[in-house]
Design a protein around this motif. Structure first.
Motif, PDB file in Angstrom:
ATOM      1  N   GLY A  19      67.491  52.063 -97.297  1.00 43.86           N
ATOM      2  CA  GLY A  19      66.090  52.031 -97.722  1.00 43.86           C
ATOM      3  C   GLY A  19      65.945  51.538 -99.146  1.00 43.86           C
ATOM      4  N   LEU A  20      66.813  52.013-100.032  1.00 48.72           N
ATOM      5  CA  LEU A  20      66.778  51.538-101.425  1.00 48.72           C
ATOM      6  C   LEU A  20      67.113  50.053-101.505  1.00 48.72           C
ATOM      7  N   ASP A  21      68.153  49.646-100.768  1.00 51.24           N
ATOM      8  CA  ASP A  21      68.603  48.252-100.823  1.00 51.24           C
ATOM      9  C   ASP A  21      67.582  47.281-100.234  1.00 51.24           C
ATOM     10  N   SER A  22      66.796  47.749 -99.269  1.00 55.58           N
ATOM     11  CA  SER A  22      65.849  46.853 -98.594  1.00 55.58           C
ATOM     12  C   SER A  22      64.421  46.983 -99.111  1.00 55.58           C
ATOM     13  N   GLY A  23      64.170  47.998 -99.926  1.00 59.11           N
ATOM     14  CA  GLY A  23      62.809  48.243-100.385  1.00 59.11           C
ATOM     15  C   GLY A  23      62.006  49.100 -99.415  1.00 59.11           C
ATOM     16  N   ASN A  24      62.659  49.692 -98.427  1.00 62.71           N
ATOM     17  CA  ASN A  24      61.976  50.560 -97.470  1.00 62.71           C
ATOM     18  C   ASN A  24      61.879  51.965 -98.073  1.00 62.71           C
ATOM     19  N   LEU A  25      61.052  52.076 -99.106  1.00 63.00           N
ATOM     20  CA  LEU A  25      60.951  53.331 -99.839  1.00 63.00           C
ATOM     21  C   LEU A  25      60.218  54.411 -99.051  1.00 63.00           C
ATOM     22  N   ASN A  43      64.375  65.208-105.457  1.00 70.55           N
ATOM     23  CA  ASN A  43      63.639  64.399-104.487  1.00 70.55           C
ATOM     24  C   ASN A  43      62.177  64.222-104.878  1.00 70.55           C
ATOM     25  N   ILE A  44      61.592  65.226-105.527  1.00 76.26           N
ATOM     26  CA  ILE A  44      60.209  65.103-106.015  1.00 76.26           C
ATOM     27  C   ILE A  44      60.130  64.005-107.064  1.00 76.26           C
ATOM     28  N   ASP A  45      61.113  63.938-107.938  1.00 78.15           N
ATOM     29  CA  ASP A  45      61.120  62.885-108.966  1.00 78.15           C
ATOM     30  C   ASP A  45      61.095  61.497-108.336  1.00 78.15           C
ATOM     31  N   PHE A  46      61.877  61.302-107.279  1.00 76.46           N
ATOM     32  CA  PHE A  46      61.886  60.007-106.586  1.00 76.46           C
ATOM     33  C   PHE A  46      60.518  59.721-105.980  1.00 76.46           C
ATOM     34  N   GLN A  47      59.925  60.728-105.348  1.00 73.82           N
ATOM     35  CA  GLN A  47      58.632  60.532-104.671  1.00 73.82           C
ATOM     36  C   GLN A  47      57.528  60.196-105.668  1.00 73.82           C
ATOM     37  N   LYS A  48      57.592  60.774-106.856  1.00 71.79           N
ATOM     38  CA  LYS A  48      56.593  60.441-107.894  1.00 71.79           C
ATOM     39  C   LYS A  48      56.678  58.963-108.259  1.00 71.79           C
ATOM     40  N   LYS A  49      57.907  58.468-108.361  1.00 71.25           N
ATOM     41  CA  LYS A  49      58.098  57.056-108.717  1.00 71.25           C
ATOM     42  C   LYS A  49      57.682  56.127-107.586  1.00 71.25           C
ATOM     43  N   SER A  50      57.968  56.523-106.347  1.00 72.82           N
ATOM     44  CA  SER A  50      57.650  55.642-105.214  1.00 72.82           C
ATOM     45  C   SER A  50      56.220  55.832-104.702  1.00 72.82           C
ATOM     46  N   LYS A  51      55.531  56.856-105.235  1.00 70.36           N
ATOM     47  CA  LYS A  51      54.129  57.114-104.890  1.00 70.36           C
ATOM     48  C   LYS A  51      53.917  57.391-103.391  1.00 70.36           C
ATOM     49  N   ASN A  52      54.856  58.111-102.805  1.00 73.22           N
ATOM     50  CA  ASN A  52      54.740  58.509-101.409  1.00 73.22           C
ATOM     51  C   ASN A  52      54.089  59.893-101.386  1.00 73.22           C
ATOM     52  N   PHE A  97      66.291  47.176 -93.627  1.00 70.29           N
ATOM     53  CA  PHE A  97      64.982  47.829 -93.544  1.00 70.29           C
ATOM     54  C   PHE A  97      64.929  48.700 -92.289  1.00 70.29           C
ATOM     55  N   GLN A  98      65.356  48.125 -91.168  1.00 66.77           N
ATOM     56  CA  GLN A  98      65.347  48.852 -89.906  1.00 66.77           C
ATOM     57  C   GLN A  98      66.410  49.951 -89.886  1.00 66.77           C
ATOM     58  N   LYS A  99      67.522  49.730 -90.595  1.00 70.29           N
ATOM     59  CA  LYS A  99      68.583  50.731 -90.649  1.00 70.29           C
ATOM     60  C   LYS A  99      68.059  52.018 -91.271  1.00 70.29           C
ATOM     61  N   SER A 100      67.280  51.896 -92.317  1.00 70.34           N
ATOM     62  CA  SER A 100      66.710  53.079 -92.954  1.00 70.34           C
ATOM     63  C   SER A 100      65.851  53.863 -91.963  1.00 70.34           C
ATOM     64  N   THR A 101      65.026  53.157 -91.213  1.00 70.91           N
ATOM     65  CA  THR A 101      64.165  53.790 -90.221  1.00 70.91           C
ATOM     66  C   THR A 101      64.992  54.405 -89.096  1.00 70.91           C
ATOM     67  N   SER A 102      65.913  53.637 -88.544  1.00 65.99           N
ATOM     68  CA  SER A 102      66.724  54.109 -87.419  1.00 65.99           C
ATOM     69  C   SER A 102      67.565  55.321 -87.792  1.00 65.99           C
ATOM     70  N   PHE A 103      68.194  55.261 -88.947  1.00 64.05           N
ATOM     71  CA  PHE A 103      69.055  56.367 -89.352  1.00 64.05           C
ATOM     72  C   PHE A 103      68.234  57.620 -89.636  1.00 64.05           C
ATOM     73  N   HIS A 104      67.044  57.450 -90.195  1.00 58.18           N
ATOM     74  CA  HIS A 104      66.162  58.607 -90.420  1.00 58.18           C
ATOM     75  C   HIS A 104      65.833  59.294 -89.094  1.00 58.18           C
ATOM     76  N   VAL A 105      65.392  58.526 -88.127  1.00 58.13           N
ATOM     77  CA  VAL A 105      65.017  59.095 -86.826  1.00 58.13           C
ATOM     78  C   VAL A 105      66.234  59.742 -86.165  1.00 58.13           C
ATOM     79  N   PHE A 106      67.356  59.028 -86.164  1.00 60.12           N
ATOM     80  CA  PHE A 106      68.558  59.548 -85.501  1.00 60.12           C
ATOM     81  C   PHE A 106      69.051  60.825 -86.180  1.00 60.12           C
TER      82      PHE A 106
END
Length: 181
Positions: A112-118, A149-158, A78-87
């Motif tokens: 993010g996918l593996d941890s649910g950090n969508l 990427n829009i298709d993914f965002q529609k599914k994840s409701k971000n 979960f944190q890896k998704s956040t850290s790698f995004h920022v870095f």
């Protein structure tokens, strides 16, 4: 709590508060030792170092946060998704070629996918077409990436990322029309 406060401070433009929260998180890591959230603390603090132009120091600290994710393995996905995004999208590009960002974005997205950090998987997908644009990639390639990427965002409701991607898509299509005429 500090993770959520940091994101809220950053997105609302309260940068002084964001820096304060990042420093507090690093302080807690120094006092209590490393834990999965330490990686995020280090990478978010490294982001604050980019503002005053200390890019080499920011890269070194952000790299430490990225490497720390590997130490915790699946406990820190979960944190890896956040850290790698920022870095990838805010730190490394000041010291390395922007193409390097894709490597960290790919790993962060999968974490993010593996941890649910969508949420952060979505933020990564938001930055991918922008990074391609900055690299001078063909507009058609960027446009196709945005559609995926829009298709993914529609599914994840971000909605934040979805609306931003729609805007980038409109601008990209405008450039494509201008390029043809």
């Amino acid at each position: 709590i500090l993770s959520n406060l940091g994101v809220a401070a950053y997105l609302s433009g309260k940068l002084e508060l964001y820096v304060l929260i990042a420093l507090l998180r690093v302080k807690l890591t120094l006092e209590d030792g490393n834990h999965p959230y330490s990686a995020v603390a280090l990478t978010e603090y490294s982001l604050t170092l980019c503002g005053p132009g200390t890019y080499k120091r920011a890269y070194a600290l952000g790299s430490s946060g990225v490497r720390l994710c590997d130490k915790w393995g699946s406990l820190s996905l979960f944190q890896k998704s956040t850290s790698f995004h920022v870095f990838a999208n805010f730190v490394s590009l000041w010291s390395r070629h922007i193409k390097e960002s894709q490597y960290y974005n790919d790993l962060g997205y999968q974490a993010g996918l593996d941890s649910g950090n969508l949420i952060y998987a979505g933020y990564i997908l938001l930055n991918q077409p922008l990074n391609l644009l900055y690299q001078g990639s063909p507009l058609k390639t960027i446009s196709e990436k945005i559609i995926t990427n829009i298709d993914f965002q529609k599914k994840s409701k971000n909605d934040f990322v979805l609306i931003t991607l729609f805007f980038i898509k409109i601008v990209t299509v405008g450039f494509l029309i201008f390029e043809v005429s």
